[in-house]
Design a protein around this motif. Structure first.
Motif, PDB file in Angstrom:
ATOM      1  N   LYS A   1     -25.014  17.353  67.549  1.00 30.32           N
ATOM      2  CA  LYS A   1     -24.199  18.026  68.382  1.00 30.32           C
ATOM      3  C   LYS A   1     -22.747  18.215  69.148  1.00 30.32           C
ATOM      4  CE  LYS A   1     -27.979  17.201  68.405  1.00 30.32           C
ATOM      5  NZ  LYS A   1     -29.651  18.000  67.080  1.00 30.32           N
TER       6      LYS A   1
ATOM      7  N   THR B   1     -32.730  10.089  65.643  1.00 32.14           N
ATOM      8  CA  THR B   1     -33.529  10.428  65.020  1.00 32.14           C
ATOM      9  C   THR B   1     -34.439   8.891  64.970  1.00 32.14           C
ATOM     10  OG1 THR B   1     -34.110  12.805  63.916  1.00 32.14           O
ATOM     11  CG2 THR B   1     -35.528  11.861  63.480  1.00 32.14           C
TER      12      THR B   1
ATOM     13  N   ASP C   1     -33.307  10.675  76.327  1.00 31.16           N
ATOM     14  CA  ASP C   1     -33.019  11.015  74.936  1.00 31.16           C
ATOM     15  C   ASP C   1     -31.902  12.688  75.568  1.00 31.16           C
ATOM     16  OD1 ASP C   1     -32.029  12.791  72.968  1.00 31.16           O
ATOM     17  OD2 ASP C   1     -34.584  13.203  72.344  1.00 31.16           O
TER      18      ASP C   1
HETATM   19  N1  PMP Z   1     -33.676  14.667  69.929  1.00 27.42           N
HETATM   20  C1  PMP Z   1     -33.443  16.098  70.439  1.00 27.42           C
HETATM   21  C2  PMP Z   1     -34.022  16.338  71.852  1.00 27.42           C
HETATM   22  C3  PMP Z   1     -33.288  16.720  68.814  1.00 27.42           C
HETATM   23  O1  PMP Z   1     -33.404  18.070  69.749  1.00 27.42           O
HETATM   24  C4  PMP Z   1     -32.724  16.635  67.943  1.00 27.42           C
HETATM   25  C5  PMP Z   1     -32.559  16.943  66.722  1.00 27.42           C
HETATM   26  N2  PMP Z   1     -31.576  16.945  66.270  1.00 27.42           N
HETATM   27  C6  PMP Z   1     -32.359  15.021  68.052  1.00 27.42           C
HETATM   28  C7  PMP Z   1     -33.739  14.331  68.815  1.00 27.42           C
HETATM   29  C8  PMP Z   1     -32.550  13.602  66.575  1.00 27.42           C
HETATM   30  O2  PMP Z   1     -30.669  14.172  66.618  1.00 27.42           O
HETATM   31  P1  PMP Z   1     -30.428  13.460  65.585  1.00 27.42           P
HETATM   32  O3  PMP Z   1     -30.080  14.704  64.198  1.00 27.42           O
HETATM   33  O4  PMP Z   1     -29.128  13.088  65.658  1.00 27.42           O
HETATM   34  O5  PMP Z   1     -30.789  12.484  64.634  1.00 27.42           O
END
Ligand code: PMP
Ligand code: GLN
Length: 398
Positions: free
Chosen positions: A234, A99, A200
């Motif tokens: 994840k 994010t 992403d």
């Molecule tokens: N991109 C996508 C497509 C997601 O589903 C997410 C969900 N967590 C993120 C980015 C953000 O990842 P993070 O939790 O590492 O900030």
């Protein structure tokens, strides 16, 4: 004193659907298949490494770009998976989640009036992060039931204002993993129109055979124009640690780092140490992770089909998008709320992942269900749907 209120720029962004649905699920005692977080933790060895770091001397600021050991390991894994070599010092950066990396990219690279093409439905932080720089996300739709896009429609969206493609594969929420033809098309578009590409790839390890994940950055002509953004969230089942990362040529990396310095400066040092241990796990860890998710995926798809939803097994991610036309004609937000309170199963209405959720909500009858949950949690969801289906009050929450 002036009454505090959200600045004009942020007024169109309310509370994230993930917070809304989790709160609704908790209030209703429903099984939460809405927000995508595992209801189990990742490997103990990762926790132990973070605990040792906390007890040791890893409690001050890390270098802004991330701990060198973590960046070295990230670069090594990327090289072994995609063949792409990134210099850990100048081309790999650690962020507080994907994010934050996305925010730094969109904030740092774009200006008012710029357009960024992404596939709709898209993850909810894209429009907010783009908007913060005055840029706009232009959606090209992945259409149910196969969630493929129309290349002609994609090409039509490219204008002189288009500056970048923001490609999420494996794709949240649809679970699509773009195939060779789709990736070739996207590459050709990027090169022909001289666009930046932000990929992403946070679900890169959650891909189910025969689908395969290949980063767009590894295609000819792409490395120099592409930023790869990913996350440990994840892959290692520690979504609350918020350790993300990015790979990119030095010129693009420098932009990200400039913004990163003034957003968080650096990510939590002991948690980065935990991820050093994670990056040392053998390939068997990733195989087990996928095997576990495959079983959960198949169970969730069966549960949904058994209860009148239409759904296909996704190629990647830990989400299933299901059509509920046979169960209800309510709009998806209303139906998600009804399912949560009446059947005690919470899901995400897919229309929220569009630029115009109202319009999307009128024509789509789709909910996203997460299967990053224990088999017992999924079975509870099945029991609740069953009870609700027989008209009895559902009581089996988690
Ligand atoms: N991109 C996508 C497509 C997601 O589903 C997410 C969900 N967590 C993120 C980015 C953000 O990842 P993070 O939790 O590492 O900030
Ligand atoms: N990525 C997760 C999902 O799609 C949630 C992230 C969040 O809660 N912001 O469910």
């Amino acid at each position: 004193m002036p009454t505090p209120s959200v600045s004009r720029k942020w007024q169109s962004f309310g509370t994230s659907i993930f917070s809304v649905m989790t709160q609704q699920a908790n209030a209703a005692g429903a099984v939460n298949l809405a927000q995508g977080f595992p209801d189990f933790d990742g490997p103990q060895v990762i926790k132990d490494a973070a605990i040792a770091a906390l007890k040791g001397s890893y409690n001050q600021y890390a270098p802004s770009a991330g701990l060198p050991e973590l960046r070295r390991l990230l670069a090594a894994r990327q090289a072994s998976k995609s063949g792409l070599s990134y210099d850990w010092e100048s081309e790999v950066t650690v962020f507080s989640g994907a994010t934050e990396a996305l925010f730094c990219a969109l904030q740092g690279l774009f200006a008012p009036g710029d357009e960024i093409i992404a596939f709709a439905p898209f993850f909810d932080c894209y429009p907010a992060a783009a908007y913060s720089s005055g840029a706009k996300i232009i959606g090209v739709e992945l259409r149910a039931p196969d969630f493929r896009f129309d290349p002609a429609e994609f090409a039509r969206q490219i204008t002189p204002r288009t500056k970048a493609l923001l490609i999420n594969s494996p794709h949240n929420p649809t679970g699509r993993v773009f195939d060779d033809d789709e990736r070739r098309f996207l590459r050709d578009m990027a090169v022909a129109h001289d666009l930046l590409v932000i990929t992403d790839e946070v679900y890169e390890e959650l891909v189910y055979a025969p689908a395969k994940h290949h980063t767009l950055a590894a295609m000819p002509g792409m490395r120099e124009r592409t930023l790869i953004i990913s996350s440990t969230a994840k892959t290692f089942s520690f979504t609350g640690w918020k350790i993300g990362y990015a790979f990119g040529p030095k010129a693009l990396t420098d932009v990200l780092r400039t913004v990163h310095q003034y957003t968080v400066f650096c990510s939590a040092t002991p948690l980065q140490m935990g991820m050093v241990a994670a990056l040392k796990l053998q390939e068997a860890y990733y195989d087990d992770l996928r095997r576990g998710y495959l079983e959960r995926r198949n169970l969730l798809v069966k549960i949904l089909l058994d209860h009148g939803f239409r759904a296909k097994a996704p190629e990647g991610t830990y989400f299933v998008v299901a059509d509920y036309t046979q169960r209800s004609q309510l709009g998806d937000l209303d139906y998600a709320l009804e399912l949560t309170t009446r059947a005690k199963v919470a899901a995400i209405p897919v229309s929220v992942f569009y630029n115009d959720p109202k319009e999307a909500g009128q024509r789509l009858r789709l909910l996203r269900f997460a299967f990053c949950k224990g088999l017992d949690t999924l079975s509870s969801a099945a029991a609740n749907l069953q009870l609700a289906g027989t008209g009895e009050a559902a009581t089996v929450g988690t």
